[in-house]
Design an enzyme around this catalytic site. Structure first.
Site, PDB file in Angstrom:
ATOM      1  N   LYS A  16       0.843  -1.195   0.000  1.00  0.00           N
ATOM      2  CA  LYS A  16       0.000   0.000   0.000  1.00  0.00           C
ATOM      3  C   LYS A  16       0.883   1.251   0.000  1.00  0.00           C
ATOM      4  O   LYS A  16       1.637   1.477   0.933  1.00  0.00           O
ATOM      5  CB  LYS A  16      -0.903   0.037   1.238  1.00  0.00           C
ATOM      6  CG  LYS A  16      -1.969   1.129   1.121  1.00  0.00           C
ATOM      7  CD  LYS A  16      -2.630   1.457   2.433  1.00  0.00           C
ATOM      8  CE  LYS A  16      -1.959   2.569   3.174  1.00  0.00           C
ATOM      9  NZ  LYS A  16      -2.001   3.881   2.518  1.00  0.00           N
ATOM     10  N   GLU A  26      10.959   1.835   9.594  1.00  0.00           N
ATOM     11  CA  GLU A  26      11.819   2.987   9.284  1.00  0.00           C
ATOM     12  C   GLU A  26      10.998   4.227   9.586  1.00  0.00           C
ATOM     13  O   GLU A  26      10.041   4.521   8.871  1.00  0.00           O
ATOM     14  CB  GLU A  26      12.214   2.971   7.798  1.00  0.00           C
ATOM     15  CG  GLU A  26      13.012   1.763   7.371  1.00  0.00           C
ATOM     16  CD  GLU A  26      14.402   1.737   7.978  1.00  0.00           C
ATOM     17  OE1 GLU A  26      14.894   2.794   8.382  1.00  0.00           O
ATOM     18  OE2 GLU A  26      14.986   0.642   8.055  1.00  0.00           O
ATOM     19  N   CYS A  46      13.281  12.135   5.377  1.00  0.00           N
ATOM     20  CA  CYS A  46      13.557  11.742   6.766  1.00  0.00           C
ATOM     21  C   CYS A  46      15.005  11.995   7.138  1.00  0.00           C
ATOM     22  O   CYS A  46      15.355  12.068   8.309  1.00  0.00           O
ATOM     23  CB  CYS A  46      13.195  10.274   6.957  1.00  0.00           C
ATOM     24  SG  CYS A  46      13.978   9.213   5.742  1.00  0.00           S
ATOM     25  N   GLU A  95       9.918  16.490  15.048  1.00  0.00           N
ATOM     26  CA  GLU A  95      10.074  16.418  13.595  1.00  0.00           C
ATOM     27  C   GLU A  95       9.063  17.340  12.906  1.00  0.00           C
ATOM     28  O   GLU A  95       7.865  17.210  13.128  1.00  0.00           O
ATOM     29  CB  GLU A  95       9.861  14.974  13.122  1.00  0.00           C
ATOM     30  CG  GLU A  95      10.187  14.800  11.659  1.00  0.00           C
ATOM     31  CD  GLU A  95       9.909  13.394  11.153  1.00  0.00           C
ATOM     32  OE1 GLU A  95       8.868  12.820  11.509  1.00  0.00           O
ATOM     33  OE2 GLU A  95      10.741  12.887  10.375  1.00  0.00           O
TER      34      GLU A  95
HETATM   35  P1  NDP Z   1       2.487   7.994   8.097  1.00  0.00           P
HETATM   36  O1  NDP Z   1       3.000   7.215   9.253  1.00  0.00           O
HETATM   37  O2  NDP Z   1       1.311   8.871   8.323  1.00  0.00           O
HETATM   38  O3  NDP Z   1       2.089   7.040   6.902  1.00  0.00           O
HETATM   39  C1  NDP Z   1       2.967   6.110   6.318  1.00  0.00           C
HETATM   40  C2  NDP Z   1       2.180   5.020   5.650  1.00  0.00           C
HETATM   41  O4  NDP Z   1       1.467   4.277   6.633  1.00  0.00           O
HETATM   42  C3  NDP Z   1       1.104   5.546   4.684  1.00  0.00           C
HETATM   43  O5  NDP Z   1       0.969   4.647   3.613  1.00  0.00           O
HETATM   44  C4  NDP Z   1      -0.131   5.548   5.550  1.00  0.00           C
HETATM   45  O6  NDP Z   1      -1.296   5.541   4.798  1.00  0.00           O
HETATM   46  C5  NDP Z   1       0.096   4.249   6.320  1.00  0.00           C
HETATM   47  N1  NDP Z   1      -0.659   4.114   7.560  1.00  0.00           N
HETATM   48  C6  NDP Z   1      -1.172   5.071   8.365  1.00  0.00           C
HETATM   49  N2  NDP Z   1      -1.832   4.511   9.411  1.00  0.00           N
HETATM   50  C7  NDP Z   1      -1.741   3.169   9.275  1.00  0.00           C
HETATM   51  C8  NDP Z   1      -2.218   2.046  10.022  1.00  0.00           C
HETATM   52  N3  NDP Z   1      -2.952   2.171  11.121  1.00  0.00           N
HETATM   53  N4  NDP Z   1      -1.908   0.812   9.575  1.00  0.00           N
HETATM   54  C9  NDP Z   1      -1.178   0.644   8.469  1.00  0.00           C
HETATM   55  N5  NDP Z   1      -0.720   1.654   7.703  1.00  0.00           N
HETATM   56  C10 NDP Z   1      -0.983   2.914   8.096  1.00  0.00           C
HETATM   57  O7  NDP Z   1       3.730   8.812   7.532  1.00  0.00           O
HETATM   58  P2  NDP Z   1       3.729   9.877   6.374  1.00  0.00           P
HETATM   59  O8  NDP Z   1       3.161   9.301   5.136  1.00  0.00           O
HETATM   60  O9  NDP Z   1       3.140  11.145   6.932  1.00  0.00           O
HETATM   61  O10 NDP Z   1       5.304  10.058   6.108  1.00  0.00           O
HETATM   62  C11 NDP Z   1       6.091  10.932   6.806  1.00  0.00           C
HETATM   63  C12 NDP Z   1       6.862  10.213   7.900  1.00  0.00           C
HETATM   64  O11 NDP Z   1       7.634   9.163   7.346  1.00  0.00           O
HETATM   65  C13 NDP Z   1       7.847  11.131   8.589  1.00  0.00           C
HETATM   66  O12 NDP Z   1       7.790  10.936   9.975  1.00  0.00           O
HETATM   67  C14 NDP Z   1       9.181  10.661   8.064  1.00  0.00           C
HETATM   68  O13 NDP Z   1      10.258  10.918   8.909  1.00  0.00           O
HETATM   69  C15 NDP Z   1       8.958   9.210   7.882  1.00  0.00           C
HETATM   70  N6  NDP Z   1       9.931   8.661   6.937  1.00  0.00           N
HETATM   71  C16 NDP Z   1      10.911   7.820   7.400  1.00  0.00           C
HETATM   72  C17 NDP Z   1      11.886   7.333   6.544  1.00  0.00           C
HETATM   73  C18 NDP Z   1      12.945   6.387   7.021  1.00  0.00           C
HETATM   74  O14 NDP Z   1      13.554   5.749   6.169  1.00  0.00           O
HETATM   75  N7  NDP Z   1      13.191   6.258   8.295  1.00  0.00           N
HETATM   76  C19 NDP Z   1      11.915   7.737   5.134  1.00  0.00           C
HETATM   77  C20 NDP Z   1      10.823   8.598   4.752  1.00  0.00           C
HETATM   78  C21 NDP Z   1       9.882   9.046   5.639  1.00  0.00           C
HETATM   79  P3  NDP Z   1      -2.013   6.937   4.391  1.00  0.00           P
HETATM   80  O15 NDP Z   1      -0.971   7.892   3.943  1.00  0.00           O
HETATM   81  O16 NDP Z   1      -2.895   6.525   3.311  1.00  0.00           O
HETATM   82  O17 NDP Z   1      -2.716   7.403   5.627  1.00  0.00           O
END
Ligand code: NDP
Length: 479
Positions: free
Chosen positions: A173, A248, A282, A383
């Site tokens: 997803k 991550e 990130c 963040e």
């Molecule tokens: P989110 O945690 O909001 O979402 C990440 C993914 O998880 C999306 O596909 C989201 O769907 C999905 N998701 C949300 N809730 C659930 C759940 N209950 N069960 C399963 N999946 C779920 O992060 P963001 O998209 O806002 O991304 C930004 C964040 O990602 C920042 O904190 C950033 O630091 C981190 N990040 C970390 C990296 C690393 O390598 N450590 C690299 C890049 C980003 P949907 O969007 O459809 O709600």
């Protein structure tokens, strides 16, 4: 443009015929719809993956490798189309998507297509006991991959490629905010001859579609990149089901600048590490610490360079900073700028929304530099994930090390110095998964990638990823 789920090699509408709007960040308009998939759609995807698994897991490494490399080649052939789609969905400059996001997505497939042919396991002879042990590395089965919106195809494929290379079938997803290139990837997978059901892409909200993946009893491993709060929630759901987890998560990365560094290189790279992808990476160095003796010079030079960055429409070639990903996100970032003011931070430049002619409803924000009074204020601890950095001076190595480590996160750190002993001392003591010295975001896909503390659990990249996506089984033969 409406997009569909990719299940069993076919593009399908969601069972309940429910849809979500997809926004273009550059002009704030709705430009398509995406499936709001339910548990039933995830179950369909799971069943397709389960059916495909016996054959795919027994497909020779050579064949798997060739298919992955073919996907990589097709991504390269379709570079322009994918880059434009990524930019439209995410707000990032087309030029960035063309040079970073899509080429890296292609590299992910090529790299793991090659890596799987070199992956090996251990054997241990039990000397004096007439026995030999060897480790079988077997694919897990059906695995879940969930990725965020900031580097949509780049991070989506960073998970999918090693999962497929090691013989798993996938239910994936992408973020609901940036689903477009994941959708287009389905077409390419079909063209490359990836068998039906090996990869299934289900679109929808994290809290429903994503939730259905993480709580599915037979999806045995979850590779997740996203926010720390979501990661904690996933761990809570998955741990009692004994799923393998790779998380991550967020970062608040220190960029530590010593007076003995190569100044010009540091300055140019620091502008990039602060604001690349609108600061929505990130790994961005969002807390900049500068040795006292060069603080005033750095402050003047840095602010001057930041002020000259061009914020503009993502498809304009001269644009260096595009639109932020969504309205709620730009509001969140602006709230942090307000918090900085309340905490007596000094806004050295930026801080305001920008109106771009003909795209007045797009989500544009000036790159912002905040001089903070101390390292404990909220903007230095939490963040923000936007085009906002903090700067402050330090006196000693001990002091800056303490400040660098005094956050809940531990993803990456950047160090600017030409002193080898200091490099080694700090590299040993920084509590981060990655330390860059005199560079930033230089990536070799063989290296372990991931964070400590609230930045995550586990490592991706190279053989680490192939280990994650396989179960190690010890076979002990007495002879
Ligand atoms: P989110 O945690 O909001 O979402 C990440 C993914 O998880 C999306 O596909 C989201 O769907 C999905 N998701 C949300 N809730 C659930 C759940 N209950 N069960 C399963 N999946 C779920 O992060 P963001 O998209 O806002 O991304 C930004 C964040 O990602 C920042 O904190 C950033 O630091 C981190 N990040 C970390 C990296 C690393 O390598 N450590 C690299 C890049 C980003 P949907 O969007 O459809 O709600």
């Amino acid at each position: 443009m409406n997009i569909k789920n990719y299940i069993n090699g076919q593009f399908q509408n969601p069972e309940k015929d429910e849809w979500l709007d997809n926004y273009c960040p550059a002009n704030g308009e709705i430009y398509g719809q995406i499936p709001n998939s339910s548990k039933t759609d995830v179950e369909k995807a799971y069943k397709a993956a389960k059916m495909a698994f016996p054959t795919w897991s027994q497909t020779t490494l050579d064949k798997r490798s060739r298919i992955l490399i073919k996907i990589s080649e097709l991504l390269e052939t379709n570079l322009q189309r994918f880059a434009e789609a990524e930019s439209k969905d995410n707000g990032k400059p087309v030029s960035l998507a063309k040079t970073i996001d899509i080429p890296r997505a292609a590299s992910n497939f090529r790299f793991f297509g090659n890596a799987i042919t070199q992956f090996a396991s251990e054997s241990h002879e039990s000397v004096g006991q007439q026995a030999i042990n060897f480790t079988l590395r077997q694919p897990i089965g059906v695995v879940g991959c969930i990725s965020p919106w900031n580097l949509p195809l780049y991070l989506f494929t960073w998970k999918i490629a090693p999962a497929l290379a090691s013989g798993n079938c996938v239910v994936a997803k992408p973020s609901e905010i940036t689903p477009m290139t994941a959708y287009l990837l389905g077409e390419i997978c079909n063209e490359a001859g990836l068998p039906e059901g090996v990869l299934n892409i289900v679109h929808g909200l994290g809290t429903s579609t994503g939730q259905a993946i993480i709580e599915h009893p037979n999806i045995k491993a979850i590779s997740f990149t996203g926010g720390t709060a979501t990661g904690a929630h996933i761990a809570k759901v998955a741990a009692p089901m004994f799923k393998k987890l790779s998380l991550e998560l967020g970062g608040k990365n220190p960029n530590i600048i010593f007076a003995d560094c190569d100044y010009e290189n540091m300055l140019a790279t620091t502008v990039n590490s602060s604001f690349a992808n609108q600061g929505q990476i990130c790994l961005c160095g969002s807390r900049i610490f500068i040795e006292e003796s060069i603080y005033e010079k750095f402050k003047t030079d840095f602010v001057q360079k930041v002020k000259s960055l061009k914020v503009g429409h993502p498809s304009d070639d001269s644009t260096q900073i595009g639109a932020l990903v969504s309205k709620p996100h730009i509001e969140k970032v602006k709230q942090y700028i307000q918090i900085a003011k309340e905490e007596e931070g000094k806004i050295l430049c930026g801080g305001n929304s920008i109106s771009i002619k003909n795209y007045e409803n797009g989500y544009y924000l000036e790159p912002t530099v905040i001089e903070v009074p101390n390292d404990e204020c909220r903007v230095n601890q939490e963040e923000i994930f936007g085009p906002v950095v903090t700067i402050m001076p330090f006196k000693t190595e001990e002091e800056v090390l303490q400040m660098a480590n005094k956050v809940k996160y531990g993803l990456s750190a950047t160090l600017w110095t030409n002193d080898l002993k200091r490099t080694m001392r700090l590299s040993n003591q920084l509590q981060t998964g990655i330390v860059w010295v005199n560079t930033w975001m230089m990536r070799d896909l063989r290296t372990p990638f991931g964070g400590m503390k609230a930045s995550g659990v586990g490592r991706e990249g190279g053989f680490e990823a192939l280990r994650f996506f396989t179960e190690a089984k010890n076979v002990c033969i007495k002879y």
